[in-house]
Design a protein around this motif. Structure first.
Motif, short mmCIF file in Angstrom:
data_model
loop_
_atom_site.label_atom_id
_atom_site.label_comp_id
_atom_site.label_asym_id
_atom_site.label_seq_id
_atom_site.Cartn_x
_atom_site.Cartn_y
_atom_site.Cartn_z
N GLU A 83 61.12 25.49 75.42
CA GLU A 83 62.07 26.13 76.32
C GLU A 83 61.54 27.52 76.73
OE1 GLU A 83 66.61 27.72 76.00
OE2 GLU A 83 66.18 25.76 75.16
N TRP A 84 61.03 28.27 75.76
CA TRP A 84 60.44 29.58 76.06
C TRP A 84 59.22 29.42 76.95
CZ3 TRP A 84 60.49 32.40 70.64
CH2 TRP A 84 61.81 32.71 70.32
N ARG A 86 58.76 27.07 79.21
CA ARG A 86 59.26 26.81 80.57
C ARG A 86 59.71 28.10 81.24
NH1 ARG A 86 61.42 22.11 78.25
NH2 ARG A 86 63.41 23.08 77.86
N GLN A 87 60.20 29.04 80.45
CA GLN A 87 60.66 30.32 80.98
C GLN A 87 59.50 31.31 81.16
OE1 GLN A 87 63.60 31.71 78.20
NE2 GLN A 87 64.95 29.96 78.56
N ILE A 89 57.85 32.79 78.75
CA ILE A 89 57.85 33.79 77.68
C ILE A 89 56.62 33.67 76.79
CG2 ILE A 89 59.09 34.53 75.59
CD1 ILE A 89 61.67 33.79 77.11
N ARG A 99 61.03 39.30 72.38
CA ARG A 99 61.91 38.23 71.91
C ARG A 99 61.92 38.17 70.38
NH1 ARG A 99 64.14 33.76 74.76
NH2 ARG A 99 64.16 35.39 76.32
#
Length: 115
Positions: A83-84, A86-87, A89, A99
């Motif tokens: 998920e990170w 995809r963002q 990060i 983070r």
């Protein structure tokens, strides 16, 4: 027609469906008009086990001991890592540093050193 190419939008005209399910997490897709939202729901038992393991490692960490060039500072579930990613990060050193140093993500830390 030899090939059929479908997207999530073709399969979901409205509402919410379960897109992916693993022992660690579930991914839901919600379609609201022309917009689609992905929601990831993590298994709380697995997360708690990870948090407990991270706390044990943090308690056993010796700040004054001899450390090599690589020191483990955190452990995050693979779904959250993706998920990170995809963002964007995980590709940004400053973003991942912010983070992991953020108090909201402290349970992912395996020691109290700042990045």
């Amino acid at each position: 027609m030899d090939n059929l190419n479908l997207t999530a939008g073709d399969l979901l005209t409205h509402g919410t469906i379960l897109w992916e399910e693993t022992p660690e997490y579930r991914v839901w897709i919600t379609r609201d008009g022309d917009k689609m939202y992905f929601t990831t729901e993590y298994n709380s038992d697995i997360l708690q086990a990870l948090f407990d393991q991270n706390q044990r490692e943090a308690n056993a960490f010796n700040k004054s001991g001899s450390h090599g060039e690589m020191v483990k500072v955190a452990s995050v579930p693979i779904g959250l890592y993706h998920e990170w990613a995809r963002q964007g990060i995980t590709d940004d050193r400053e973003a991942i540093r912010r983070r992991l140093n953020d108090a909201d993500f402290s349970k992912f830390r395996t020691n109290d050193w700042r990045l």
